[in-house]
Scaffold this motif. Structure first.
Motif, PDB file in Angstrom:
ATOM      1  N   ALA A 211      -1.254   3.613   6.382  1.00 40.75           N
ATOM      2  CA  ALA A 211      -0.069   3.263   7.169  1.00 40.75           C
ATOM      3  C   ALA A 211       0.598   4.538   7.689  1.00 40.75           C
ATOM      4  O   ALA A 211       0.665   5.545   6.984  1.00 40.75           O
ATOM      5  CB  ALA A 211       0.917   2.467   6.326  1.00 40.75           C
ATOM      6  N   PRO A 212       1.086   4.496   8.935  1.00 35.03           N
ATOM      7  CA  PRO A 212       1.732   5.686   9.508  1.00 35.03           C
ATOM      8  C   PRO A 212       3.114   5.930   8.904  1.00 35.03           C
ATOM      9  O   PRO A 212       3.723   5.007   8.350  1.00 35.03           O
ATOM     10  CB  PRO A 212       1.847   5.323  10.996  1.00 35.03           C
ATOM     11  CG  PRO A 212       1.879   3.830  11.030  1.00 35.03           C
ATOM     12  CD  PRO A 212       1.020   3.372   9.883  1.00 35.03           C
ATOM     13  N   VAL A 213       3.602   7.148   9.033  1.00 29.48           N
ATOM     14  CA  VAL A 213       4.996   7.470   8.720  1.00 29.48           C
ATOM     15  C   VAL A 213       5.859   6.618   9.662  1.00 29.48           C
ATOM     16  O   VAL A 213       5.522   6.518  10.849  1.00 29.48           O
ATOM     17  CB  VAL A 213       5.242   8.990   8.965  1.00 29.48           C
ATOM     18  CG1 VAL A 213       6.727   9.314   8.860  1.00 29.48           C
ATOM     19  CG2 VAL A 213       4.402   9.815   8.000  1.00 29.48           C
ATOM     20  N   PRO A 214       6.915   5.970   9.243  1.00 23.49           N
ATOM     21  CA  PRO A 214       7.602   6.065   7.946  1.00 23.49           C
ATOM     22  C   PRO A 214       7.148   5.042   6.895  1.00 23.49           C
ATOM     23  O   PRO A 214       7.872   4.800   5.942  1.00 23.49           O
ATOM     24  CB  PRO A 214       9.052   5.794   8.345  1.00 23.49           C
ATOM     25  CG  PRO A 214       8.940   4.810   9.462  1.00 23.49           C
ATOM     26  CD  PRO A 214       7.664   5.160  10.193  1.00 23.49           C
ATOM     27  N   PHE A 215       5.970   4.468   7.064  1.00 24.76           N
ATOM     28  CA  PHE A 215       5.494   3.469   6.100  1.00 24.76           C
ATOM     29  C   PHE A 215       4.335   3.991   5.253  1.00 24.76           C
ATOM     30  O   PHE A 215       3.630   3.224   4.601  1.00 24.76           O
ATOM     31  CB  PHE A 215       5.085   2.180   6.818  1.00 24.76           C
ATOM     32  CG  PHE A 215       6.237   1.478   7.466  1.00 24.76           C
ATOM     33  CD1 PHE A 215       7.045   0.625   6.725  1.00 24.76           C
ATOM     34  CD2 PHE A 215       6.550   1.681   8.807  1.00 24.76           C
ATOM     35  CE1 PHE A 215       8.121  -0.020   7.307  1.00 24.76           C
ATOM     36  CE2 PHE A 215       7.632   1.047   9.401  1.00 24.76           C
ATOM     37  CZ  PHE A 215       8.419   0.202   8.645  1.00 24.76           C
ATOM     38  N   ARG A 216       4.143   5.305   5.277  1.00 20.74           N
ATOM     39  CA  ARG A 216       3.038   5.917   4.554  1.00 20.74           C
ATOM     40  C   ARG A 216       3.028   5.447   3.098  1.00 20.74           C
ATOM     41  O   ARG A 216       4.058   5.445   2.427  1.00 20.74           O
ATOM     42  CB  ARG A 216       3.167   7.451   4.600  1.00 20.74           C
ATOM     43  CG  ARG A 216       1.940   8.141   4.077  1.00 20.74           C
ATOM     44  CD  ARG A 216       1.993   9.645   4.272  1.00 20.74           C
ATOM     45  NE  ARG A 216       0.781  10.240   3.725  1.00 20.74           N
ATOM     46  CZ  ARG A 216       0.482  11.522   3.754  1.00 20.74           C
ATOM     47  NH1 ARG A 216       1.313  12.381   4.322  1.00 20.74           N
ATOM     48  NH2 ARG A 216      -0.643  11.967   3.231  1.00 20.74           N
ATOM     49  N   GLY A 217       1.834   5.004   2.632  1.00 20.16           N
ATOM     50  CA  GLY A 217       1.701   4.542   1.258  1.00 20.16           C
ATOM     51  C   GLY A 217       1.871   3.039   1.114  1.00 20.16           C
ATOM     52  O   GLY A 217       1.465   2.444   0.126  1.00 20.16           O
ATOM     53  N   LYS A 218       2.481   2.391   2.125  1.00 15.95           N
ATOM     54  CA  LYS A 218       2.642   0.936   2.098  1.00 15.95           C
ATOM     55  C   LYS A 218       1.409   0.261   2.702  1.00 15.95           C
ATOM     56  O   LYS A 218       0.541   0.930   3.259  1.00 15.95           O
ATOM     57  CB  LYS A 218       3.876   0.538   2.912  1.00 15.95           C
ATOM     58  CG  LYS A 218       5.161   1.221   2.465  1.00 15.95           C
ATOM     59  CD  LYS A 218       6.013   0.265   1.657  1.00 15.95           C
ATOM     60  CE  LYS A 218       7.165   0.974   0.957  1.00 15.95           C
ATOM     61  NZ  LYS A 218       8.066   1.676   1.878  1.00 15.95           N
ATOM     62  N   ARG A 219       1.372  -1.074   2.637  1.00 19.03           N
ATOM     63  CA  ARG A 219       0.269  -1.798   3.262  1.00 19.03           C
ATOM     64  C   ARG A 219       0.384  -1.677   4.779  1.00 19.03           C
ATOM     65  O   ARG A 219       1.436  -1.929   5.357  1.00 19.03           O
ATOM     66  CB  ARG A 219       0.305  -3.281   2.855  1.00 19.03           C
ATOM     67  CG  ARG A 219      -0.907  -4.042   3.362  1.00 19.03           C
ATOM     68  CD  ARG A 219      -0.857  -5.509   2.966  1.00 19.03           C
ATOM     69  NE  ARG A 219       0.100  -6.257   3.775  1.00 19.03           N
ATOM     70  CZ  ARG A 219       0.247  -7.573   3.737  1.00 19.03           C
ATOM     71  NH1 ARG A 219      -0.497  -8.297   2.895  1.00 19.03           N
ATOM     72  NH2 ARG A 219       1.128  -8.180   4.491  1.00 19.03           N
ATOM     73  N   ASN A 220      -0.704  -1.329   5.410  1.00 19.84           N
ATOM     74  CA  ASN A 220      -0.724  -1.161   6.864  1.00 19.84           C
ATOM     75  C   ASN A 220      -1.102  -2.466   7.548  1.00 19.84           C
ATOM     76  O   ASN A 220      -1.779  -3.311   6.945  1.00 19.84           O
ATOM     77  CB  ASN A 220      -1.755  -0.080   7.206  1.00 19.84           C
ATOM     78  CG  ASN A 220      -1.577   0.525   8.593  1.00 19.84           C
ATOM     79  OD1 ASN A 220      -0.640   0.189   9.322  1.00 19.84           O
ATOM     80  ND2 ASN A 220      -2.475   1.422   8.945  1.00 19.84           N
ATOM     81  N   ASP A 221      -0.668  -2.648   8.786  1.00 17.63           N
ATOM     82  CA  ASP A 221      -1.207  -3.715   9.639  1.00 17.63           C
ATOM     83  C   ASP A 221      -1.070  -3.288  11.100  1.00 17.63           C
ATOM     84  O   ASP A 221      -0.419  -2.276  11.388  1.00 17.63           O
ATOM     85  CB  ASP A 221      -0.535  -5.068   9.369  1.00 17.63           C
ATOM     86  CG  ASP A 221       0.912  -5.101   9.801  1.00 17.63           C
ATOM     87  OD1 ASP A 221       1.181  -4.913  11.005  1.00 17.63           O
ATOM     88  OD2 ASP A 221       1.782  -5.305   8.935  1.00 17.63           O
ATOM     89  N   SER A 222      -1.677  -4.044  12.000  1.00 22.50           N
ATOM     90  CA  SER A 222      -1.800  -3.608  13.400  1.00 22.50           C
ATOM     91  C   SER A 222      -0.453  -3.398  14.089  1.00 22.50           C
ATOM     92  O   SER A 222      -0.366  -2.618  15.049  1.00 22.50           O
ATOM     93  CB  SER A 222      -2.622  -4.625  14.199  1.00 22.50           C
ATOM     94  OG  SER A 222      -3.854  -4.885  13.567  1.00 22.50           O
ATOM     95  N   THR A 223       0.606  -4.070  13.637  1.00 20.59           N
ATOM     96  CA  THR A 223       1.902  -3.921  14.322  1.00 20.59           C
ATOM     97  C   THR A 223       2.442  -2.494  14.157  1.00 20.59           C
ATOM     98  O   THR A 223       3.208  -2.024  14.994  1.00 20.59           O
ATOM     99  CB  THR A 223       2.956  -4.915  13.792  1.00 20.59           C
ATOM    100  OG1 THR A 223       3.225  -4.623  12.410  1.00 20.59           O
ATOM    101  CG2 THR A 223       2.472  -6.349  13.914  1.00 20.59           C
ATOM    102  N   LEU A 224       2.029  -1.807  13.096  1.00 21.80           N
ATOM    103  CA  LEU A 224       2.530  -0.442  12.847  1.00 21.80           C
ATOM    104  C   LEU A 224       1.884   0.589  13.773  1.00 21.80           C
ATOM    105  O   LEU A 224       2.243   1.767  13.746  1.00 21.80           O
ATOM    106  CB  LEU A 224       2.320  -0.052  11.380  1.00 21.80           C
ATOM    107  CG  LEU A 224       3.056  -0.921  10.347  1.00 21.80           C
ATOM    108  CD1 LEU A 224       2.823  -0.398   8.933  1.00 21.80           C
ATOM    109  CD2 LEU A 224       4.553  -0.979  10.644  1.00 21.80           C
ATOM    110  N   LEU A 225       0.941   0.147  14.598  1.00 21.54           N
ATOM    111  CA  LEU A 225       0.313   1.085  15.541  1.00 21.54           C
ATOM    112  C   LEU A 225       1.322   1.641  16.543  1.00 21.54           C
ATOM    113  O   LEU A 225       1.057   2.662  17.189  1.00 21.54           O
ATOM    114  CB  LEU A 225      -0.846   0.412  16.285  1.00 21.54           C
ATOM    115  CG  LEU A 225      -2.168   0.364  15.505  1.00 21.54           C
ATOM    116  CD1 LEU A 225      -3.208  -0.438  16.270  1.00 21.54           C
ATOM    117  CD2 LEU A 225      -2.693   1.774  15.234  1.00 21.54           C
TER     118      LEU A 225
END
Ligand code: NI
Length: 266
Positions: A211-225
């Motif tokens: 997951a990208p910053v600011p969600f680094r370490g959390k579960r990633n998904d396509s919306t965080l792109l």
């Protein structure tokens, strides 16, 4: 629209709310995602997901870590799975000398066999390479040349230098850029993004990972792109809209998808 070129929605991290997450993508600007198989079981699940969701496409293949489970029967099954609706690539395949889960000779053998399968099916490949940059490049270059330039695909979660990126883009391969480009220690990838030809850049989550910053370490998904797009836009002096548009166009070219593919059904 946002086009996620590499996701693992079949992962157990999505077992609790997979349908809710997938159903929310479109409303959040994500138009297409390609689910990537990593072993036989996840390749089968990928085929099911691509059949169920119009906006999901898939890749089938066995990751180097799972090389030991591959055999001739497995290759035959992959060949069948590759013919199913919405399957647009062979992957992820490659070499992983970081985990070294399988003997290196075995990794190389099945990597090359799956490259041959992609050529036979006329599909692009999704390449995983970790701590094996030189050997991966050698195999890719050799296969590219032997195929008369027919081998095509993406180097997923690119972690090499700008020079290595140039080697791959020179052969027409795409470079997959994800959450790492937003990391403080992502300087090397930022430099790759600054220097590489924009028409070879595609974006990816590798979700649930990275997951990208600011969600680094959390579960990633396509919306965080959106965070990845913003950082690429900043590095290249483009608007986020332009970056999104260019990366979508590149992703469609990579996977050979028309401007209005099956994601427009429903
Ligand atoms: Ni992956």
């Amino acid at each position: 629209m946002i086009f996620d070129t590499h996701a693992h929605y079949d992962d157990k991290a999505f077992d609790e709310d997979r349908d809710a997450v997938l159903s929310s993508l479109k409303g959040n600007g994500v138009g297409v995602a390609v689910n990537i198989g990593a072993d036989m079981a996840s390749s089968r699940r990928t085929v099911e997901l691509a059949a169920r969701y119009p906006f999901l496409y898939g890749a089938v293949g066995v990751h180097p870590d799972a090389s030991a489970e591959l055999d001739e029967a497995g290759m035959e099954e992959l060949s069948c799975l590759a013919d199913r609706e919405g399957i647009v690539a062979i992957g992820e395949i490659g070499l992983d000398y970081y985990w070294d889960t399988a003997p290196r000779e075995l990794q190389k053998y099945w990597f090359e066999r799956q490259l041959a399968l992609a050529l036979e099916k006329d599909l692009p490949v999704v390449i995983h390479s970790r701590e094996a940059a030189e050997e991966t490049l050698n195999i890719m270059r050799r296969t590219y040349q032997a195929s008369g330039g027919k081998l095509r695909g993406v180097i997923h979660c690119f972690s090499g230098s700008a020079e290595l990126a140039r080697e791959y883009t020179g052969m027409g391969f795409y470079i997959g850029v994800g959450g790492v480009v937003t990391f403080k220690n992502g300087r090397k990838l930022k430099e790759v993004v600054e220097k590489m030809p924009l028409e070879r850049l595609v974006i990816e989550t590798d979700c649930p990972y990275l997951a990208p910053v600011p969600f680094r370490g959390k579960r990633n998904d396509s919306t965080l792109l959106t965070f990845v797009i913003e950082e690429i836009a900043r590095l290249r002096g483009l608007s986020a809209e332009e970056t999104e548009r260019i990366s979508e166009r590149n992703a469609r070219a990579l996977y050979g998808l028309p401007e209005k593919g099956k994601e427009w059904q429903s």
